[in-house]
Enzyme design. Structure first.
Site, PDB file in Angstrom:
ATOM      1  N   GLU A   1       0.693  -1.288  -0.102  1.00  0.00           N
ATOM      2  CA  GLU A   1      -0.037  -0.215   0.087  1.00  0.00           C
ATOM      3  C   GLU A   1       0.852   1.213   0.231  1.00  0.00           C
ATOM      4  O   GLU A   1       0.493   2.204  -0.688  1.00  0.00           O
ATOM      5  CB  GLU A   1      -0.904  -0.005   1.120  1.00  0.00           C
ATOM      6  CG  GLU A   1      -2.184  -0.712   0.902  1.00  0.00           C
ATOM      7  CD  GLU A   1      -1.875  -2.458   1.655  1.00  0.00           C
ATOM      8  OE1 GLU A   1      -0.656  -2.503   1.908  1.00  0.00           O
ATOM      9  OE2 GLU A   1      -2.960  -3.166   1.493  1.00  0.00           O
TER      10      GLU A   1
ATOM     11  N   HIS B   1     -10.536  -5.818  10.708  1.00  0.00           N
ATOM     12  CA  HIS B   1     -11.186  -5.812   9.455  1.00  0.00           C
ATOM     13  C   HIS B   1     -12.681  -5.418   9.530  1.00  0.00           C
ATOM     14  O   HIS B   1     -13.564  -5.581   8.660  1.00  0.00           O
ATOM     15  CB  HIS B   1     -11.423  -7.137   8.599  1.00  0.00           C
ATOM     16  CG  HIS B   1     -10.137  -7.718   8.212  1.00  0.00           C
ATOM     17  ND1 HIS B   1      -9.043  -8.383   9.254  1.00  0.00           N
ATOM     18  CD2 HIS B   1      -9.498  -7.811   7.169  1.00  0.00           C
ATOM     19  CE1 HIS B   1      -8.178  -8.680   8.501  1.00  0.00           C
ATOM     20  NE2 HIS B   1      -8.188  -8.377   7.295  1.00  0.00           N
TER      21      HIS B   1
END
Length: 341
Positions: free
Chosen positions: A69, A137
């Site tokens: 990322e 998450h």
């Protein structure tokens, strides 16, 4: 194919397909738009929200990235500086910590540090929210991102708003963090309580303008993203008790439409801010204080907040429901407010 058939097909279109359509229309309009992210090309995105884009626009404009990322977010910053309009997909908002350096110290700050001479037309597209996926998450984190000056932060609740706000984000000269809710992305078809018709062509909605999605007279309830659905369900429940709830979909955290909420609260005299993000130092406190400052401390009889307590999201779905505001929790809070009035 008749107009009725087209309308029915569009009504059945799932949210990820609507998002992909919005991106495709903007990519057709503007050749400087390109997309980079994990699994967004051949796989079409983990939720299908970029499905078909690589086949349509090629690998040069829809690029599959490795699990890095920081690297591909940095590529996006450089592309924006070079005159492109990159859409950077960070699969889950929980992962922004991996690339926060490029987001916060580069994308958000370069326009300020250059005295406005260098714009940063980027969209950080990501998915947040609780779907039973445990502490790493299941977060929203729009409060965290909103705390960092330089970003617009958008979190829509229905297909119509996703399409119009995505187009507006891709046309913005400022960096926009566009947070789609995982639970909404997983819905089949258009099973939404608030579902304005979605036009065929491209259109934009103003970023920073809230929408009154249910009229009411007794209490104002302000929220955003998937919690709008929960709020509407709670309002329908409370209507059976003779309590009229006005529901406002904020649509974005930055800019925050205080004026619409204050106007409603001035009429009802009560305000409840519901947030799927964490309670402390977040949206619920910020909006409550802004409304009080706008109207004056004596203007409202009640101001309450309902948000996730300051704990990581539990793995067990029963425990998640115990900490994340859902229809029953919201309805109970509204009843408590009505009894205390």
């Amino acid at each position: 194919m008749t107009a009725t058939t087209l309308a029915n097909d569009r009504l059945a279109m799932p949210l990820p397909a609507t998002i992909a359509e919005a991106i495709a229309l903007e990519m057709e309009r503007d050749p400087t738009i390109l997309c980079i992210g994990e699994d967004i090309g051949r796989a079409g995105g983990v939720f299908g929200a970029t499905r078909g884009l690589q086949d349509r626009f090629g690998e040069d404009r829809v690029m599959d990235a490795p699990i890095a990322e920081m690297g591909f977010t940095g590529m996006g910053v450089g592309l924006a500086q070079a005159g492109m309009r990159p859409l950077i997909e960070i699969m889950f908002v929980d992962f922004v910590g991996v690339c926060l350096e490029q987001m916060y110290n580069a994308a958000a700050k370069i326009p300020y540090m250059s005295g406005g001479r260098q714009r940063m037309p980027m969209v950080f597209k990501t998915a947040g929210g609780c779907i039973g996926s445990a502490a790493q998450h299941s977060q929203c984190l729009w409060g965290l991102i909103a705390h960092l000056p330089g970003f617009k932060v958008v979190a829509p609740c229905n297909p119509h708003d996703h399409k119009g706000l995505m187009a507006a984000a891709l046309r913005s000269d400022d960096p926009v963090v566009f947070i789609e809710h995982k639970a909404l992305l997983l819905r089949k078809g258009r099973d939404f309580r608030h579902h304005p018709d979605v036009p065929d062509g491209a259109y934009t909605l103003p970023i920073g303008k809230a929408a009154v999605v249910r009229k009411g007279t007794d209490v104002t309830l302000a929220t955003l993203s998937a919690t709008v659905e929960h709020a509407l369900a709670a309002a329908e429940d409370l209507a059976g008790d003779g309590i009229s709830v006005e529901v406002i979909d904020l649509r974005s955290v930055v800019p925050l439409d205080t004026a619409t909420v204050a106007e409603s609260a001035a009429g009802t005299g009560r305000l409840l801010v519901v947030d799927e993000d964490y309670l402390s130092f977040g949206l619920s406190a910020e909006l409550s204080l802004r409304v009080l400052k706008t109207l004056g401390l004596s203007a409202l009889r009640q101001v309450e907040r309902l948000a996730v307590p300051d704990v990581p999201i539990p793995a067990a779905i029963t425990l998640e429901k115990a900490v994340v505001p859902g229809p029953e929790m919201i309805a109970e809070k509204l009843r408590q407010m009505a009894k205390a009035a």
